[in-house]
Design an enzyme around this catalytic site. Structure first.
Site, PDB file in Angstrom:
ATOM      1  N   SER A  54       1.023  -1.338  -0.049  1.00  0.00           N
ATOM      2  CA  SER A  54       0.009   0.147   0.029  1.00  0.00           C
ATOM      3  C   SER A  54       0.888   1.292  -0.053  1.00  0.00           C
ATOM      4  O   SER A  54       0.596   2.390  -0.801  1.00  0.00           O
ATOM      5  CB  SER A  54      -0.877   0.132   1.110  1.00  0.00           C
ATOM      6  OG  SER A  54      -2.076  -0.917   1.064  1.00  0.00           O
ATOM      7  N   GLY A  83      -5.563  -4.455  -8.503  1.00  0.00           N
ATOM      8  CA  GLY A  83      -6.805  -3.663  -8.300  1.00  0.00           C
ATOM      9  C   GLY A  83      -6.472  -2.106  -7.624  1.00  0.00           C
ATOM     10  O   GLY A  83      -6.984  -1.339  -7.920  1.00  0.00           O
ATOM     11  N   ASP A 134      -7.005  -8.594   4.047  1.00  0.00           N
ATOM     12  CA  ASP A 134      -6.197  -9.236   3.048  1.00  0.00           C
ATOM     13  C   ASP A 134      -5.488 -10.550   3.773  1.00  0.00           C
ATOM     14  O   ASP A 134      -4.952 -11.289   3.146  1.00  0.00           O
ATOM     15  CB  ASP A 134      -5.021  -8.353   2.537  1.00  0.00           C
ATOM     16  CG  ASP A 134      -5.388  -7.419   1.350  1.00  0.00           C
ATOM     17  OD1 ASP A 134      -6.648  -7.930   0.782  1.00  0.00           O
ATOM     18  OD2 ASP A 134      -4.917  -6.335   1.488  1.00  0.00           O
TER      19      ASP A 134
END
Length: 473
Positions: free
Chosen positions: A59, A130, A355
């Site tokens: 991230s 994504g 996740d």
């Protein structure tokens, strides 16, 4: 160590071009998953010992590249995750005018400034990412350029409507494939409109897409977040100099960003990805005799839910040398084998470990008693339907699993090894986290677990298999 492997590893060609074109690029499907699969059987393991360092946080890596490309000047990044997902982001930013290069162990990004993105010459191939797709759609929504997004077979099944809806309010126009999927063409707004948007589902990607669109939108863009999600975008936007405020109003987070921002370049050290460390936390917990230190793990409270859930189940996870790195809490984690007990997982922690549920299901399969998970609808629209995929994979390996509409109920073995898959392969559905979770399951099985394709692991954690083999050696 007995390792059986067939097939080949394959890389992905990523677009590198940049510049402006008069006509929008053609829509085309990515062919990156057409190569031969690479199955592997993960066999029962001896103890995991020593010290390892997992890949950089995905991230933070994505956002470092994107925000560095929007700053004026040179941003330097160490510890960047060099998986295919982040490299897709880097290639896209190059295609829109930024310089993104690796010099030694450091990545250097020369940005174009907010509002300075160029129209790409070719379609942007997002591969399996994504995060790249949704965040870049947010970036482009307030830039008057046209771009086409493509992806691999897995990404092309994932719905993009959840970002199309708020970005359309800002003024962007979209031509997606049926069902709001890729390939997708979009044109950013000539005069973007600031919006106030309440998230209908907890999604850091949707929140981030709207905030990134707000950077080049005059006025104040607001996101209302009823359920807190990972806050890397907020932390990093502030670090780059954006005027961003977060308030608690009526139990909700209200996040505002002032547009036409002037971002300043930064020096960033990316901490280890807690989602990658998760596989080793569970592996060391369920394999008898293990005593493993995982160095430099990011413990942002919006990401560290798995650590607390495993501790509730009885795991021995000790934090060593806790410190702050670039505004993010970090520690070395010492994990030792411990018997686990099933629990009912609080649905409120789901956003902080969304996740990590595939590998938590593996831990639950080895625990004493029943583990119940609920409120996981988001897992249905990840790289695969992770609820259905893990239910099928664990059942094939001998676990007792019941699938519900929004989670799994797992009755554990009480520490006894799973049966494994002697004459079958579990289906990963091109999902890297399914592949890694079932690799961990193989370590605590009698016959080993064979996954049908290890190639997707490279999207997020290219070093996973060498690190796992080294820790077992």
């Amino acid at each position: 160590m007995d390792i059986r492997r067939t097939g080949i590893k394959s890389g992905r060609a990523l677009p590198q071009g940049m510049g402006a074109v008069k006509e929008p690029p053609p829509m085309q499907a990515s062919t990156s998953q057409q190569d031969q699969a690479s199955p592997r059987r993960f066999l029962p393991s001896g103890p995991l010992r020593g010290r390892i360092r997992v890949a950089g946080d995905k991230s933070i890596s994505h956002r470092s590249v994107m925000l560095g490309a929007l700053a004026v000047g040179e941003t330097r990044v160490t510890g960047l995750l060099e998986g295919e997902d982040v490299m897709a982001t880097a290639a896209a930013m190059r295609a829109m005018g930024a310089q993104v290069d690796k010099v030694g162990d450091e990545w250097r990004i020369h940005g174009v400034g907010v509002g300075g993105l160029l129209q790409p010459q070719t379609a942007l191939d997002m591969g399996n990412s994504g995060t790249s797709t949704r965040l870049l759609m947010g970036l482009l929504a307030s830039h008057a350029i046209t771009a086409t997004f493509t992806g691999d077979a897995s990404l092309s099944k994932r719905p993009m409507g959840r970002v199309i809806e708020p970005l359309s309010r800002i003024g962007a126009q979209f031509t997606p494939s049926p069902g709001g999927r890729l390939p997708l063409m979009m044109t950013g707004a000539n005069v973007p409109v600031p919006i106030e948007y309440r998230l209908p589902v907890a999604s850091a990607q949707v929140k981030s897409a709207v905030l990134l669109a707000g950077l080049n939108t005059a006025g104040i863009t607001t996101v209302i977040e009823p359920v807190p999600t990972r806050d890397h975008s907020e932390r990093m936007l502030r670090g780059f100099g954006a005027e961003l405020e977060v308030e608690e109003v009526g139990g909700e987070r209200v996040i505002t960003v002032r547009g036409e921002a002037d971002l300043r370049p930064q020096t960033i050290e990316v901490p280890g990805d807690p989602s990658s460390a998760a596989f080793f936390m569970v592996a060391a917990t369920i394999v008898e005799g293990s005593d493993l230190v995982i160095e430099n793990v990011g413990l942002n409270p919006t990401r560290a839910g798995l650590v607390e859930v495993l501790r509730q189940m009885g795991a021995q996870i000790e934090e060593l040398h806790r410190r702050d790195v670039g505004g993010e809490p970090v520690a070395d984690l010492r994990v030792r084998h411990a018997p686990l007990t099933g629990i009912e997982v609080d649905p409120a922690v789901a956003p902080s470990m969304i996740d990590e549920f595939p590998v938590l299901f593996v831990a639950a399969a080895l625990a004493q008693g029943r583990t119940v998970t609920r409120g996981l609808e988001e897992l249905r629209v990840k790289e695969s339907d992770r609820i259905a995929a893990m239910a099928a994979a664990l059942t094939a390996a001998g676990a007792r699993v019941e699938e519900t509409e929004d989670g799994l109920i797992v009755d554990g073995t009480g520490g006894e090894p799973l049966r494994g898959t002697s004459n079958a392969r579990v289906k990963t559905h091109l999902d890297h986290r399914i592949a890694m979770a079932m690799a961990v399951a193989g370590l605590a099985s009698k016959d080993g677990v064979e996954v049908d394709d290890t190639r997707p692991i490279a999207t997020s954690f290219p070093a996973f298999e060498p690190l796992l083999d080294g820790a077992r050696a």
